[in-house]
Scaffold this active site. Structure first.
Site, PDB file in Angstrom:
ATOM      1  N   ASP A 204       0.862   0.885 -12.400  1.00  0.00           N
ATOM      2  CA  ASP A 204      -0.086   0.176 -11.540  1.00  0.00           C
ATOM      3  C   ASP A 204      -0.702   1.190 -10.579  1.00  0.00           C
ATOM      4  O   ASP A 204      -0.428   2.389 -10.685  1.00  0.00           O
ATOM      5  CB  ASP A 204       0.629  -0.945 -10.753  1.00  0.00           C
ATOM      6  CG  ASP A 204       1.601  -0.407  -9.705  1.00  0.00           C
ATOM      7  OD1 ASP A 204       1.792   0.829  -9.608  1.00  0.00           O
ATOM      8  OD2 ASP A 204       2.163  -1.224  -8.957  1.00  0.00           O
ATOM      9  N   ASP A 206      -1.201   1.696  -6.348  1.00  0.00           N
ATOM     10  CA  ASP A 206      -0.754   1.161  -5.058  1.00  0.00           C
ATOM     11  C   ASP A 206      -1.618   1.694  -3.919  1.00  0.00           C
ATOM     12  O   ASP A 206      -1.839   2.903  -3.825  1.00  0.00           O
ATOM     13  CB  ASP A 206       0.700   1.580  -4.804  1.00  0.00           C
ATOM     14  CG  ASP A 206       1.622   1.220  -5.957  1.00  0.00           C
ATOM     15  OD1 ASP A 206       1.979   0.036  -6.069  1.00  0.00           O
ATOM     16  OD2 ASP A 206       1.974   2.118  -6.748  1.00  0.00           O
ATOM     17  N   ASP A 290      -1.626  -3.028  -6.479  1.00  0.00           N
ATOM     18  CA  ASP A 290      -0.931  -3.561  -5.304  1.00  0.00           C
ATOM     19  C   ASP A 290      -1.675  -3.133  -4.052  1.00  0.00           C
ATOM     20  O   ASP A 290      -1.922  -1.944  -3.857  1.00  0.00           O
ATOM     21  CB  ASP A 290       0.510  -3.014  -5.220  1.00  0.00           C
ATOM     22  CG  ASP A 290       1.442  -3.663  -6.229  1.00  0.00           C
ATOM     23  OD1 ASP A 290       1.150  -4.791  -6.673  1.00  0.00           O
ATOM     24  OD2 ASP A 290       2.471  -3.043  -6.563  1.00  0.00           O
TER      25      ASP A 290
HETATM   26  P1  TTP Z   1       5.900   0.932  -7.832  1.00  0.00           P
HETATM   27  O1  TTP Z   1       4.430   0.753  -7.928  1.00  0.00           O
HETATM   28  O2  TTP Z   1       6.728  -0.131  -8.474  1.00  0.00           O
HETATM   29  O3  TTP Z   1       6.388   2.318  -8.451  1.00  0.00           O
HETATM   30  P2  TTP Z   1       5.670   3.731  -8.604  1.00  0.00           P
HETATM   31  O4  TTP Z   1       4.286   3.707  -8.067  1.00  0.00           O
HETATM   32  O5  TTP Z   1       6.593   4.739  -8.038  1.00  0.00           O
HETATM   33  O6  TTP Z   1       5.667   3.947 -10.170  1.00  0.00           O
HETATM   34  P3  TTP Z   1       4.557   3.483 -11.234  1.00  0.00           P
HETATM   35  O7  TTP Z   1       3.791   4.709 -11.550  1.00  0.00           O
HETATM   36  O8  TTP Z   1       5.331   2.983 -12.411  1.00  0.00           O
HETATM   37  O9  TTP Z   1       3.731   2.418 -10.617  1.00  0.00           O
HETATM   38  O10 TTP Z   1       6.347   1.009  -6.318  1.00  0.00           O
HETATM   39  C1  TTP Z   1       5.802   1.956  -5.420  1.00  0.00           C
HETATM   40  C2  TTP Z   1       6.578   1.982  -4.140  1.00  0.00           C
HETATM   41  O11 TTP Z   1       6.378   0.802  -3.411  1.00  0.00           O
HETATM   42  C3  TTP Z   1       8.070   2.105  -4.370  1.00  0.00           C
HETATM   43  O12 TTP Z   1       8.532   3.288  -3.772  1.00  0.00           O
HETATM   44  C4  TTP Z   1       8.692   1.016  -3.628  1.00  0.00           C
HETATM   45  C5  TTP Z   1       7.590   0.422  -2.812  1.00  0.00           C
HETATM   46  N1  TTP Z   1       7.680  -1.035  -2.780  1.00  0.00           N
HETATM   47  C6  TTP Z   1       8.015  -1.661  -1.606  1.00  0.00           C
HETATM   48  O13 TTP Z   1       8.196  -1.016  -0.588  1.00  0.00           O
HETATM   49  N2  TTP Z   1       8.132  -3.000  -1.582  1.00  0.00           N
HETATM   50  C7  TTP Z   1       7.945  -3.742  -2.673  1.00  0.00           C
HETATM   51  O14 TTP Z   1       8.060  -4.966  -2.608  1.00  0.00           O
HETATM   52  C8  TTP Z   1       7.587  -3.073  -3.884  1.00  0.00           C
HETATM   53  C9  TTP Z   1       7.366  -3.838  -5.134  1.00  0.00           C
HETATM   54  C10 TTP Z   1       7.471  -1.709  -3.889  1.00  0.00           C
HETATM   55 MN    MN Z   2       2.953   2.188  -8.631  1.00  0.00          MN
HETATM   56 MN    MN Z   3       3.349  -1.102  -7.236  1.00  0.00          MN
END
Ligand code: TTP
Ligand code: MN
Ligand code: MN
Ligand code: MN
Length: 366
Positions: A204, A206, A290
């Site tokens: 995703d 973020d 996100d």
């Molecule tokens: P993710 O998007 O799940 O993971 P990522 O970006 O490291 O890996 P990917 O490339 O697969 O997307 O989460 C990103 C960060 O957000 C993770 O360190 C934890 C944080 N987080 C929160 O703080 N609260 C939450 O509710 C969620 C879902 C994530």
């Molecule tokens: Mn992510």
């Molecule tokens: Mn995420």
């Protein structure tokens, strides 16, 4: 055989937040095996076992060279009996028999397919499996009631299981910046998650949104979402309001590691560039995004908390609690000894409060 004198011994700190873990992994044969067992444990709601395998995998990721002999692992932290057995199997036989049998198992395959649907977690997948549903075809014909997220997840299954590229993340970043500029001038957007750690792909994208004037960010998310919706950029969105102020357990001690920011779990409709157009001639793809809004006073904590990796974050909180008698969240840092909040405007300051050497995002890939 390798003689004792020839093996390189490693010295590695026990907390992942004390280590520099880049994306340059010299032991992917071992970390892949341990990560798969961690994932399998998590899919089966065995959280303790999942964390143990995650810690072992993270330790192996941090080693500066390839491991070729078990004797090199002597004295290393984080490696339990079970993880050592898996490593030994891979070193001696090229593969771990436990990993191979897990991969082949009907249950693991079904859990992977079903939790691959956005909005479906391990518990739902387990319930469906117990009802004889092992794949999407069976799910579609089962008459199961799906919620809005799951319906959207099933509809965009293939797109959402296709890794998001950095170029796509940047394209979405521009859209989010435009949305934010349109509804509140001066707002700032920061890319967090895996892409901030330098990953080339992700599941995703973020983003963290703030405004330099405290309080201006209140109510920002619904406006951003309305703008995105009006421009046709959203296939799905669920916005959750900020529940930080009304929480009873104190700011730095959330009930779970879920934070309380105003946030939006969404699926973007991203128009493809000419180069990315596929044989299907679909001119857009679905991408999970996100969005999180933070007041500027909590921004440094939010950036740190949302940059990850998940294990790095977990280890930071464990370090804070066990070694420093402090409580760290994505909102604040509380010193339980001094009974006060520690203010910070940068990640560097937070590491300093925690008595940790500063680790930049590209070295938080634990
Ligand atoms: P993710 O998007 O799940 O993971 P990522 O970006 O490291 O890996 P990917 O490339 O697969 O997307 O989460 C990103 C960060 O957000 C993770 O360190 C934890 C944080 N987080 C929160 O703080 N609260 C939450 O509710 C969620 C879902 C994530
Ligand atoms: Mn992510
Ligand atoms: Mn995420
Ligand atoms: Mn290296």
């Amino acid at each position: 055989q390798i003689s004792e004198a020839e093996v390189a011994l490693f010295s590695v700190s026990s907390y992942a937040c004390q280590r520099r873990t880049t994306l340059d992994n010299h032991n992917s044969n071992l970390t892949d095996a341990l990560s798969l067992l961690a994932e399998n444990a998590e899919l089966n709601n065995e959280d303790g076992r999942g964390v143990a395998f995650r810690r072992a995998a993270a330790l192996m990721k941090a080693l500066p060279t390839q491991v070729i002999s078990m004797s090199q692992l002597r004295g290393l932290p984080c490696l339990g009996e079970h993880s050592l057995r898996v490593i030994k199997d891979v070193l001696e036989n090229g593969v771990s028999s436990e990993v191979e049998s897990t991969k082949q198992s009907k249950r693991y395959k079904a859990l992977k397919i079903l939790t691959g649907i956005f909005g479906v977690g391990a518990k739902t997948a387990d319930r469906w499996i117990r009802e004889g549903i092992y794949n999407l075809e069976q799910l579609r014909h089962s008459g199961q009631t799906l919620n809005r997220a799951q319906k959207s997840g099933l509809e965009h299954y293939d797109d959402l299981n296709e890794p998001v590229t950095k170029a796509e993340a940047d394209a979405i970043g521009e859209i989010v910046q435009k949305a934010v500029d349109s509804v509140l001038t001066g707002s700032q957007v920061a890319l967090t998650g895996g892409f901030r750690r330098g990953k080339l792909t992700g599941h995703d994208v973020d983003f963290l949104i703030t405004h330099p004037e405290e309080g201006k960010e209140v109510g920002l998310m619904p406006k951003v979402v309305a703008w995105l919706e009006s421009q046709g950029f959203l296939l799905y969105q669920k916005t959750t309001r900020n529940s930080y102020l009304e929480s009873k357990d104190g700011p730095a001690r959330p009930a779970s590691n879920m934070d309380r920011f105003e946030r939006c779990f969404s699926i973007f409709k991203l128009t493809k560039g000419k180069e990315q157009e596929t044989a299907s001639h679909k001119i857009w793809r679905a991408v999970r995004v996100d969005l999180v809004v933070s007041p500027i006073s909590q921004f440094a904590f939010a950036v740190l908390g949302w940059t990850g990796s998940k294990l790095f974050e977990r280890e930071l909180r464990r370090w804070a609690g066990h070694e420093k008698n402090m409580s760290l969240s994505s909102h604040a840092l509380f010193d339980n000894t001094q009974n006060k909040y520690l203010r910070a405007t940068s990640e560097e300051e937070i590491f300093a409060y925690l008595g940790l050497e500063y680790i930049p995002p590209s070295e938080r890939n634990a």
